[in-house]
Enzyme design. Structure first.
Site, PDB file in Angstrom:
ATOM      1  N   HIS A  54       0.851  -1.190   0.000  1.00  0.00           N
ATOM      2  CA  HIS A  54       0.000   0.000   0.000  1.00  0.00           C
ATOM      3  C   HIS A  54       0.882   1.233   0.000  1.00  0.00           C
ATOM      4  CE1 HIS A  54       0.789  -0.637   4.281  1.00  0.00           C
ATOM      5  NE2 HIS A  54       0.282   0.552   4.581  1.00  0.00           N
ATOM      6  N   HIS A  56       1.347   3.951   2.035  1.00  0.00           N
ATOM      7  CA  HIS A  56       1.855   4.712   3.183  1.00  0.00           C
ATOM      8  C   HIS A  56       3.375   4.845   3.120  1.00  0.00           C
ATOM      9  CE1 HIS A  56      -1.947   4.034   5.866  1.00  0.00           C
ATOM     10  NE2 HIS A  56      -2.090   5.007   4.998  1.00  0.00           N
ATOM     11  N   ASP A  58       5.760   4.784   5.212  1.00  0.00           N
ATOM     12  CA  ASP A  58       6.618   3.825   5.904  1.00  0.00           C
ATOM     13  C   ASP A  58       6.621   2.461   5.213  1.00  0.00           C
ATOM     14  OD1 ASP A  58       3.950   3.368   6.711  1.00  0.00           O
ATOM     15  OD2 ASP A  58       4.575   2.496   8.616  1.00  0.00           O
ATOM     16  N   HIS A  59       6.059   2.399   4.000  1.00  0.00           N
ATOM     17  CA  HIS A  59       6.123   1.187   3.167  1.00  0.00           C
ATOM     18  C   HIS A  59       6.710   1.471   1.791  1.00  0.00           C
ATOM     19  CE1 HIS A  59       3.614  -1.449   5.822  1.00  0.00           C
ATOM     20  NE2 HIS A  59       3.356  -0.255   6.326  1.00  0.00           N
ATOM     21  N   HIS A 113      -7.499  -1.185   5.815  1.00  0.00           N
ATOM     22  CA  HIS A 113      -6.497  -0.263   6.343  1.00  0.00           C
ATOM     23  C   HIS A 113      -6.380   0.937   5.401  1.00  0.00           C
ATOM     24  CE1 HIS A 113      -2.918   1.108   8.419  1.00  0.00           C
ATOM     25  NE2 HIS A 113      -2.206   1.024   7.304  1.00  0.00           N
ATOM     26  N   ASP A 137      -0.017  -4.034   6.353  1.00  0.00           N
ATOM     27  CA  ASP A 137      -0.655  -3.606   7.601  1.00  0.00           C
ATOM     28  C   ASP A 137      -2.087  -4.109   7.715  1.00  0.00           C
ATOM     29  OD1 ASP A 137       1.662  -2.264   8.180  1.00  0.00           O
ATOM     30  OD2 ASP A 137       0.833  -0.254   7.983  1.00  0.00           O
ATOM     31  N   HIS A 175       5.160  -4.727  10.920  1.00  0.00           N
ATOM     32  CA  HIS A 175       5.510  -3.994  12.138  1.00  0.00           C
ATOM     33  C   HIS A 175       5.696  -4.945  13.317  1.00  0.00           C
ATOM     34  CE1 HIS A 175       4.772   0.160  10.713  1.00  0.00           C
ATOM     35  NE2 HIS A 175       3.833  -0.403   9.953  1.00  0.00           N
TER      36      HIS A 175
END
Length: 257
Positions: A54, A56, A58-59, A113, A137, A175
């Protein structure tokens, strides 16, 4: 296919897939480029694919630098994330396939999410071996992702797809949230002996600073409250019986935990 777990940022994991026969690599959700580049140098491998779950940051935060370093790399992501993933070239939908080395991965559309979230499932090559699930996530060890762009109904459907995979599937979630997830799980399912035992094991592992990822899907099915919305004990804990309402109330309680 060898899988290397690379810690990143404060609690992220990046997964580097390596095919030693061809000495090629693919990376799942590169939060940052530096640990990926370092691991590739150590293996002297060429990066051929970025598999994003996805959009975001942090990905996908390492995408641009990895593309600069490896200009021939192919960037994969969900079709619903068009325009949101840096460098995306392939726009995947439910039931599409991705190939890496001699492995063929199945694409699962798992919104909730985010509206465009996908997961990658690599079935075992030999019967009885483990499959590999890279779920970003959507599903965590002991938990699930927050509902940022999707609904509880979407998330129940998405988690149901993952729950239907074989018990011996390894869950490579993005995570290190397991300890806190299980603390919440005990608050709503404290009489579950499987959960009690798992919590003790995870406490010891984290005390030794060991990773709790990957987990195993069979373990999640017995201990993760977000895969057990039909369980009477959990329905009683949230005073609901319908699956989506049970899940929604559990997720709301976790948001405030």
């Amino acid at each position: 296919m060898q899988i290397h777990r690379l810690p990143a940022l404060s609690d992220n994991y990046i997964f580097l897939l390596h095919d030693p026969k061809q000495n090629i690599a693919a990376v799942v959700d590169p939060a940052e480029a530096k640990p990926v580049i370092q691991c590739l140098k150590e293996m002297d491998a060429d990066l051929v694919a970025i598999f994003n779950t996805h959009h975001h940051m942090d990905h996908v935060g390492g995408n641009r630098q990895l593309i600069q370093q490896f200009p021939d790399v192919c960037v994969y992501g969900g079709a619903e994330d068009r325009g949101r993933i840096p460098g995306q070239q392939v726009f995947l939908e439910e039931c599409d396939r991705v190939e890496f080395g001699d492995r063929l991965g199945e694409v699962l559309f798992v919104p909730g999410h985010t509206r465009g979230h996908i997961a990658y499932y690599f079935p075992p090559v030999v019967s009885g071996e483990t499959g590999e699930l890279f779920c970003g996530d959507t599903l965590f060890a002991g938990g699930c992702g927050r509902l940022f762009e999707g609904t509880a109904s979407q998330m129940v459907e998405s988690l149901g797809k993952l729950r239907d995979l074989p018990d011996n599937t390894r869950v490579w979630c993005a995570h290190e949230y397991t300890l806190k997830n299980l603390q919440f799980a005990l608050s709503v399912d404290g009489e579950n002996p499987d959960l009690q035992g798992r919590f003790a094991q995870v406490q010891e592992a984290r005390h030794r600073k060991e990773a709790t990822v990957p987990s195993q899907l069979g373990v999640e099915k017995h201990t993760n409250p977000f895969l057990r919305w039909e369980e009477p004990a959990l329905q009683s804990a949230v005073q609901a019986k319908e699956p989506v309402k049970t899940f929604a109330r559990l997720r709301g309680m976790k948001d405030r935990f």
